[in-house]
Design a protein around this motif. Structure first.
Motif, short mmCIF file in Angstrom:
data_model
loop_
_atom_site.label_atom_id
_atom_site.label_comp_id
_atom_site.label_asym_id
_atom_site.label_seq_id
_atom_site.Cartn_x
_atom_site.Cartn_y
_atom_site.Cartn_z
N MET A 41 -5.19 6.10 0.54
CA MET A 41 -5.92 5.32 -0.45
C MET A 41 -7.43 5.38 -0.20
N VAL B 260 0.83 -1.20 0.00
CA VAL B 260 0.00 0.00 0.00
C VAL B 260 0.87 1.26 0.00
N ALA C 227 0.61 4.00 -2.91
CA ALA C 227 0.39 5.43 -2.63
C ALA C 227 1.46 6.27 -3.32
N SER D 269 -0.54 5.75 4.45
CA SER D 269 -0.76 5.27 3.08
C SER D 269 -2.14 4.66 2.92
N GLY E 78 -7.95 2.80 -5.63
CA GLY E 78 -7.81 3.29 -4.26
C GLY E 78 -8.54 2.40 -3.27
#
Length: 150
Positions: A84, A10, A14, A80, A131
């Protein structure tokens, strides 16, 4: 000391999402990359980024903001994931507002002051789904190595 293996998927997502948004935002201000308007070197008027996606100065600035934020949050896992989530919600809201107001009709239109078009609505939908994927599954794609115990 942190190594690259300490960086979760993640966090990488990001960062790369941020890099891509920063590039799109900067390109949105460069006149030759935006067609359909009379701006010179610096673009501020509505037009089509690369002749494909509706954009204006506010839309470009928003992508720059998302870009800088994405690159900044990479250092922390929880930041992060939160980033998202914001990506998923904001891009889904933009797409939904665009589709609700204008459906799939061609041309440029304004949603919250940002110039978009049907292609942009589709792209915003895809970005929202990306996302959401990383917000819900922050470890997706990572392999876990456990010591075998016998």
């Amino acid at each position: 000391m942190r190594t690259m293996t300490d960086v979760h998927t993640v966090q990488k997502a990001a960062f790369y999402f941020g890099v891509a948004n920063l590039a799109v935002g900067i390109a949105g201000f460069i006149g030759p990359f935006v067609t359909g308007n009379d701006d010179g070197i610096i673009n501020i008027s509505p037009g089509y980024l690369f002749g494909i996606l509706g954009i204006n100065w506010l839309h470009a600035a928003t992508h720059i903001l998302f870009g800088v934020a994405g690159m900044a949050v990479r250092a922390r896992y929880d930041s992060s994931v939160a980033y998202m989530w914001v990506v998923a919600v904001v891009f889904a809201a933009m797409a939904a507002m665009g589709f609700m107001q204008f459906g799939m009709q061609p041309g440029l239109y304004s949603v919250m002051g940002m110039t978009v078009d049907r292609n942009g609505n589709v792209v915003h939908t895809v970005l929202a789904l990306i996302g959401l994927y990383f917000a819900l599954r922050p470890h997706a794609g990572e392999t876990r190595h456990r010591a075998a115990t016998y």
